[in-house]
Design an enzyme around this catalytic site. Structure first.
Site, PDB file in Angstrom:
ATOM      1  CB  CYS B  54      -0.915   0.001   1.231  1.00 16.33           C
ATOM      2  SG  CYS B  54      -2.323  -1.113   1.066  1.00 16.33           S
ATOM      3  CG  ASN B 156       1.202 -16.036  -9.035  1.00 17.35           C
ATOM      4  OD1 ASN B 156       1.071 -16.640 -10.088  1.00 17.35           O
ATOM      5  ND2 ASN B 156       2.331 -16.043  -8.339  1.00 17.35           N
ATOM      6  CG  HIS B 169       1.019  -7.666  -6.541  1.00 19.55           C
ATOM      7  ND1 HIS B 169       0.026  -8.241  -5.763  1.00 19.55           N
ATOM      8  CD2 HIS B 169       2.049  -8.556  -6.533  1.00 19.55           C
ATOM      9  CE1 HIS B 169       0.453  -9.403  -5.290  1.00 19.55           C
ATOM     10  NE2 HIS B 169       1.668  -9.630  -5.746  1.00 19.55           N
ATOM     11  CG  HIS B 284       5.460 -16.583 -22.813  1.00 15.25           C
ATOM     12  ND1 HIS B 284       5.087 -17.906 -22.805  1.00 15.25           N
ATOM     13  CD2 HIS B 284       5.995 -16.335 -21.587  1.00 15.25           C
ATOM     14  CE1 HIS B 284       5.378 -18.431 -21.618  1.00 15.25           C
ATOM     15  NE2 HIS B 284       5.912 -17.509 -20.865  1.00 15.25           N
ATOM     16  CG  HIS B 302       1.557 -15.721 -26.905  1.00 12.45           C
ATOM     17  ND1 HIS B 302       2.763 -15.981 -27.522  1.00 12.45           N
ATOM     18  CD2 HIS B 302       1.434 -16.652 -25.923  1.00 12.45           C
ATOM     19  CE1 HIS B 302       3.349 -17.019 -26.943  1.00 12.45           C
ATOM     20  NE2 HIS B 302       2.567 -17.446 -25.959  1.00 12.45           N
ATOM     21  CE  LYS B 317      -7.650 -31.926 -14.084  1.00 12.01           C
ATOM     22  NZ  LYS B 317      -8.234 -33.270 -14.035  1.00 12.01           N
ATOM     23  CB  VAL B 320      -2.694 -34.322  -8.143  1.00  8.75           C
ATOM     24  CG1 VAL B 320      -2.735 -33.014  -7.360  1.00  8.75           C
ATOM     25  CG2 VAL B 320      -4.118 -34.779  -8.463  1.00  8.75           C
ATOM     26  CE1 TYR B 322      -2.142 -41.602 -16.746  1.00  7.87           C
ATOM     27  CE2 TYR B 322      -2.802 -39.523 -17.748  1.00  7.87           C
ATOM     28  CZ  TYR B 322      -2.374 -40.833 -17.871  1.00  7.87           C
ATOM     29  OH  TYR B 322      -2.150 -41.368 -19.114  1.00  7.87           O
ATOM     30  CD  GLU B 323      -4.170 -34.792 -13.819  1.00  8.23           C
ATOM     31  OE1 GLU B 323      -3.775 -35.541 -12.897  1.00  8.23           O
ATOM     32  OE2 GLU B 323      -5.376 -34.694 -14.148  1.00  8.23           O
TER      33      GLU B 323
HETATM   34  O1  LIG Z   1      -9.574 -39.552  -9.712  1.00  9.21           O
HETATM   35  P1  LIG Z   1      -9.724 -38.629  -8.550  1.00  9.21           P
HETATM   36  O2  LIG Z   1      -8.887 -39.045  -7.354  1.00  9.21           O
HETATM   37  O3  LIG Z   1     -11.150 -38.354  -8.171  1.00  9.21           O
HETATM   38  O4  LIG Z   1      -9.160 -37.249  -9.065  1.00  9.21           O
HETATM   39  C1  LIG Z   1      -7.883 -36.749  -8.818  1.00  9.21           C
HETATM   40  O5  LIG Z   1      -6.863 -37.460  -9.519  1.00  9.21           O
HETATM   41  C2  LIG Z   1      -6.899 -37.384 -10.957  1.00  9.21           C
HETATM   42  C3  LIG Z   1      -5.695 -38.106 -11.495  1.00  9.21           C
HETATM   43  O6  LIG Z   1      -4.482 -37.574 -11.000  1.00  9.21           O
HETATM   44  C4  LIG Z   1      -6.948 -35.929 -11.436  1.00  9.21           C
HETATM   45  O7  LIG Z   1      -7.165 -35.898 -12.825  1.00  9.21           O
HETATM   46  C5  LIG Z   1      -8.059 -35.136 -10.737  1.00  9.21           C
HETATM   47  O8  LIG Z   1      -7.996 -33.780 -11.107  1.00  9.21           O
HETATM   48  C6  LIG Z   1      -7.895 -35.284  -9.216  1.00  9.21           C
HETATM   49  O9  LIG Z   1      -8.896 -34.579  -8.532  1.00  9.21           O
HETATM   50  O1  LIG Z   2       6.203 -14.183  -4.834  1.00  6.01           O
HETATM   51  P1  LIG Z   2       4.962 -14.609  -4.113  1.00  6.01           P
HETATM   52  O2  LIG Z   2       3.714 -14.056  -4.721  1.00  6.01           O
HETATM   53  O3  LIG Z   2       5.022 -14.398  -2.629  1.00  6.01           O
HETATM   54  O4  LIG Z   2       4.914 -16.204  -4.296  1.00  6.01           O
HETATM   55  C1  LIG Z   2       4.147 -16.890  -5.244  1.00  6.01           C
HETATM   56  O5  LIG Z   2       4.628 -16.703  -6.574  1.00  6.01           O
HETATM   57  C2  LIG Z   2       5.932 -17.231  -6.858  1.00  6.01           C
HETATM   58  C3  LIG Z   2       6.209 -17.045  -8.334  1.00  6.01           C
HETATM   59  O6  LIG Z   2       5.229 -17.650  -9.147  1.00  6.01           O
HETATM   60  C4  LIG Z   2       6.042 -18.701  -6.452  1.00  6.01           C
HETATM   61  O7  LIG Z   2       7.381 -19.129  -6.586  1.00  6.01           O
HETATM   62  C5  LIG Z   2       5.579 -18.934  -5.012  1.00  6.01           C
HETATM   63  O8  LIG Z   2       5.580 -20.303  -4.714  1.00  6.01           O
HETATM   64  C6  LIG Z   2       4.168 -18.352  -4.849  1.00  6.01           C
HETATM   65  O9  LIG Z   2       3.718 -18.518  -3.526  1.00  6.01           O
END
Ligand SMILES: O=P(O)(O)O[C@H]1O[C@H](CO)[C@@H](O)[C@H](O)[C@H]1O
Ligand SMILES: O=P(O)(O)O[C@H]1O[C@H](CO)[C@@H](O)[C@H](O)[C@H]1O
Lengths: 352, 352
Positions: B54, B156, B169, B284, B302, B317, B320, B322-323
């Protein structure tokens, strides 16, 4: 001023993925005023008649779970991958490429009780469960591997990791395509093997056993390290001492050893912030399906743990803005993380 | 059965990163019993004397912020990247490669008030703010770009995206190295340019303007699409109609147009789930520093928006298991997401 890895920012290379990670150890000093996570749920009942993963419960599709006593495997009621779907039309437009994806998704419950976690079981219990588990994993790998090129076994543990059910379970997603991450590991391990004549990860284990500063815990069959190129604060890798390309090649002693090392690692994890430690974990080995015929000597079977917590049971590392748009960034070195984990007891903080 | 993208799983290719994404539209039908996020904070004061972003507040390092009236830029008090640090020793070990990383991190406040967000400003206000913003972005790009090969501007927004301060910001991290994500985009755009003689993303915009089914909003200078290969449920890309390689090349009309399109996009985002919509976003363009001398015609400037929400203001979403271990997976198609966003009003739900 001379370079100190624990003080001075630098980038490190991940030879498995070909990516770099930015390491900023001085950043642990910043205060944190952002989001805190809910502490992990403690009052989970052993059996919940509404939970579709419990024994004897009727699932959303009308099926009734058996009164299972150890592990239990079934096809996900809401699978991401289905076995039979029509394929998208072929297109040679380089900007709009789609391809077919077939597969199946299974759920494997570890135990009939919802309120149990691996590290809290006794050595005998966990040995039984993990032996049973690894037997089941191997069975699934064998069965699904006949049909699919990639069988991904993974576990999401904890609500913060998107786990929507507290019952101890993992998932198995098998697919007709090689997913990105294993594809990169396949390419880079192959390249290394061509250049050096030895499997990358066997050379890597040997070097880590010499260097010692990233070791977390070892036994006569397995080695756990915080990899040199770790992205998540307390990321670890489970590596075999013997050259094994696929889970299906493990000997009985190696499966026993795996039970032991998983117990020790997850106990240390729980002890770190005195909570049921959340993570995503999974196993990677040589591809299956049409590639079962190949030797795939460049591959080394290994496990990966990706835990989100950074500072405490409720403060995680956010992989956001810079990480999504530019590059992964970590706030403590792999060696610092390894030392913390190494120094923690192998006896669970709840057992005294 | 014939293939329907909105019904049948398939994989799509991202020509910018070289990765594939698994698209599973049927998966939107599964119930969700997992973690819900806290709704976004509504009672934020315009001025908080304890908030280091601020006006007139004393920051942790003892400096007092000016009584700024529009934007305000300063060097992060806890920067991930420092300008002067010793370099790690050179090593030719392929398994333990480290390299030097120099840089700087700045914070740019958008407005003196903490309780303001872009979509809630009037058209005039936002034009003033975004014009000021884009002027400042360009200034920073010019200044830092002289010295650094990559200048990453990103925002963020929202606690769920790790944003630790509600004051509006963004951040600017400049580095002596090319980070992974832009490095991939650089390589793949260059390859496309060599093969086709035209910039990939200009061909892409043209095709999206013809096809129309992934358009979200357009004006005479800019086009917003849910990219064909989107990973996040409501991911979007802001693309220019004219071939611009760097932000610093934008004309005044294009900057005006950018204010307009950002206002419209962020309003639609807020309207989607009737909340202050969280995301990470960033810009970017062609690399800077030593590469300012090159033409870099393969690059198209872009913007990228990566919002985490999937089903509602509180259900995101999770990328985790699988991803992380295998491949990104999405639950609705890019076309479905684009249509939802396209159909939403350009007037904010809080303004009536
Ligand atoms: O299948 P679940 O446990 O409900 O879902 C979780 O695991 C999946 C696989 O990593 C992900 O795609 C989902 O976003 C997550 O919420
Ligand atoms: O710098 P901040 O906003 O405190 O922190 C946030 O943004 C950063 C850059 O994406 C990340 O590395 C941190 O994990 C996140 O908490």
């Amino acid at each position: 001023m001379s370079f100190e890895a624990t003080e001075h920012q630098h980038v490190r290379f991940n030879p498995l993925s070909g990516n770099w990670v930015l390491v900023c150890p001085h950043r642990m000093k910043r205060p944190w005023a952002g989001q805190v996570e809910k502490p992990t749920e403690e009052n989970i009942p052993a059996h919940d008649p509404m939970n579709p993963l419990c024994p004897r419960v009727t699932r959303p599709n009308g099926q009734i779970n058996p009164d299972y006593e150890s592990t239990f495997v079934f096809t996900n009621d809401f699978p991401a991958l289905l076995e039979e779907v029509p394929s998208p039309p072929e297109s040679d437009d380089p900007l709009f490429r789609a391809s077919q994806a077939r597969g199946t998704c299974r759920v494997m419950c570890f135990h009939p009780h919802t309120n149990i976690t691996l590290p809290l079981m006794s050595q005998e219990e966990i040995r039984a469960v993990v032996n049973q588990l690894s037997m089941m994993w191997v069975m699934e790998m064998e069965e699904l591997g006949k049909k699919y090129i990639w069988v991904q076994i993974f576990e999401n543990k904890g609500a913060v990791m998107g786990c929507s059910n507290p019952h101890p379970h993992c998932q198995i997603w098998a697919s007709s395509f090689m997913p990105n991450e294993p594809h990169l590991k396949d390419t880079n391990q192959r390249q290394y093997f061509l250049e050096h004549g030895t499997p990358m990860l066997m050379d890597y284990v040997a070097r880590e056993l010499e260097k010692k500063d990233r070791l977390v815990v070892t036994n006569s069959h397995w080695v756990v390290v915080v990899p040199y190129w770790a992205v998540w604060p307390y990321e670890t890798m489970i590596l075999p001492r013997r050259h094994v390309t696929r889970m299906t090649e493990l000997s009985n002693e190696e499966k026993d050893g795996l039970a032991d090392i998983v117990k020790k690692l997850t106990t240390k994890y729980d002890n770190l912030f005195k909570c049921s430690f959340p993570y995503s974990m999974g196993w990677h080995g040589a591809p299956t399906g049409p590639r079962l015929e190949n030797e795939e000597k460049h591959w080394v079977f290994h496990g990966c743990y990706y835990p989100p917590l950074l500072r405490s049971a409720t403060v995680k590392k956010f992989m956001v803005g810079y990480e999504m748009l530019a590059q992964a960034q970590r706030d403590l070195t792999a060696e610092q993380a390894a030392q913390k984990l190494r120094d923690l007891s192998e006896i669970h903080y709840k057992i005294t």
